[in-house]
Motif scaffolding. Structure first.
Motif, PDB file in Angstrom:
ATOM      1  N   PHE A  92      -6.892   2.582  -8.395  1.00 26.55           N
ATOM      2  CA  PHE A  92      -6.622   1.543  -7.347  1.00 26.55           C
ATOM      3  C   PHE A  92      -7.645   2.175  -5.918  1.00 26.55           C
ATOM      4  O   PHE A  92      -7.774   3.190  -5.625  1.00 26.55           O
ATOM      5  N   LEU A 110      -9.677  -0.588  -2.336  1.00 23.44           N
ATOM      6  CA  LEU A 110      -9.907  -1.392  -1.616  1.00 23.44           C
ATOM      7  C   LEU A 110     -11.377  -1.883  -1.570  1.00 23.44           C
ATOM      8  O   LEU A 110     -12.219  -0.943  -1.180  1.00 23.44           O
ATOM      9  N   LYS A 159      -7.972  -5.770  -3.402  1.00 22.16           N
ATOM     10  CA  LYS A 159      -7.351  -4.759  -4.185  1.00 22.16           C
ATOM     11  C   LYS A 159      -8.170  -4.800  -5.219  1.00 22.16           C
ATOM     12  O   LYS A 159      -8.334  -5.793  -5.923  1.00 22.16           O
ATOM     13  N   TYR A 197      -8.681  -2.771  -9.093  1.00 24.53           N
ATOM     14  CA  TYR A 197      -8.141  -1.979 -10.216  1.00 24.53           C
ATOM     15  C   TYR A 197      -9.136  -1.717 -10.975  1.00 24.53           C
ATOM     16  O   TYR A 197      -9.804  -2.726 -11.620  1.00 24.53           O
ATOM     17  N   ILE A 245       0.635  -1.181  -0.010  1.00 28.71           N
ATOM     18  CA  ILE A 245      -0.001   0.114  -0.219  1.00 28.71           C
ATOM     19  C   ILE A 245       0.855   1.130  -0.154  1.00 28.71           C
ATOM     20  O   ILE A 245       0.563   2.198  -0.575  1.00 28.71           O
TER      21      ILE A 245
END
Length: 123
Positions: free
Chosen positions: A68, A70, A77, A79, A30
């Protein structure tokens, strides 16, 4: 005052605020992601605060071509790819596609489909 629960209640899900997050959910990379971001996250007093922030505020990375964040319940993760990073057949033929901007998009350009008989997209 006491509450009675039926014996058939086998699984109890605690409130979201009691789920342990932060150190366990923030991926080890992170700090690298934040430092490479176009919109760095503010400094937070705890990993939990950072985690909550990243669940609700995606960061633009890779020169603004990816986003990005969470996933709130699992910490996975997420994307998102800019349309220019996808392989879209015929995307540069104006009769079929148009590159435009949308105020609600996190990316500067989006591919707008005009006309198509079939569609293949891969990343």
């Amino acid at each position: 005052m006491f509450a009675a629960f039926p014996s058939s209640l086998k699984h109890f899900n605690p409130p979201q605020s009691s789920i342990p997050i932060g150190e366990n959910f923030c991926p080890p990379i992170i700090s690298q992601i934040i430092s490479a971001s176009l919109s760095p996250a503010p400094d937070f007093p705890s990993k939990k605060n950072l985690y909550v922030y990243l669940c609700h505020h995606p960061l633009l990375i890779d020169a603004g071509r990816k986003s990005f964040s969470l996933e709130k319940s699992t910490g996975k993760k997420c994307y998102f790819l800019d349309g220019r990073d996808l392989n879209i057949p015929l995307v540069n033929i104006p009769e079929y596609w148009e590159w435009t901007s949308l105020p609600e998009s996190r990316f500067p350009e989006v591919a707008k489909l005009k006309h198509v008989w079939s569609l293949d997209i891969w990343a």
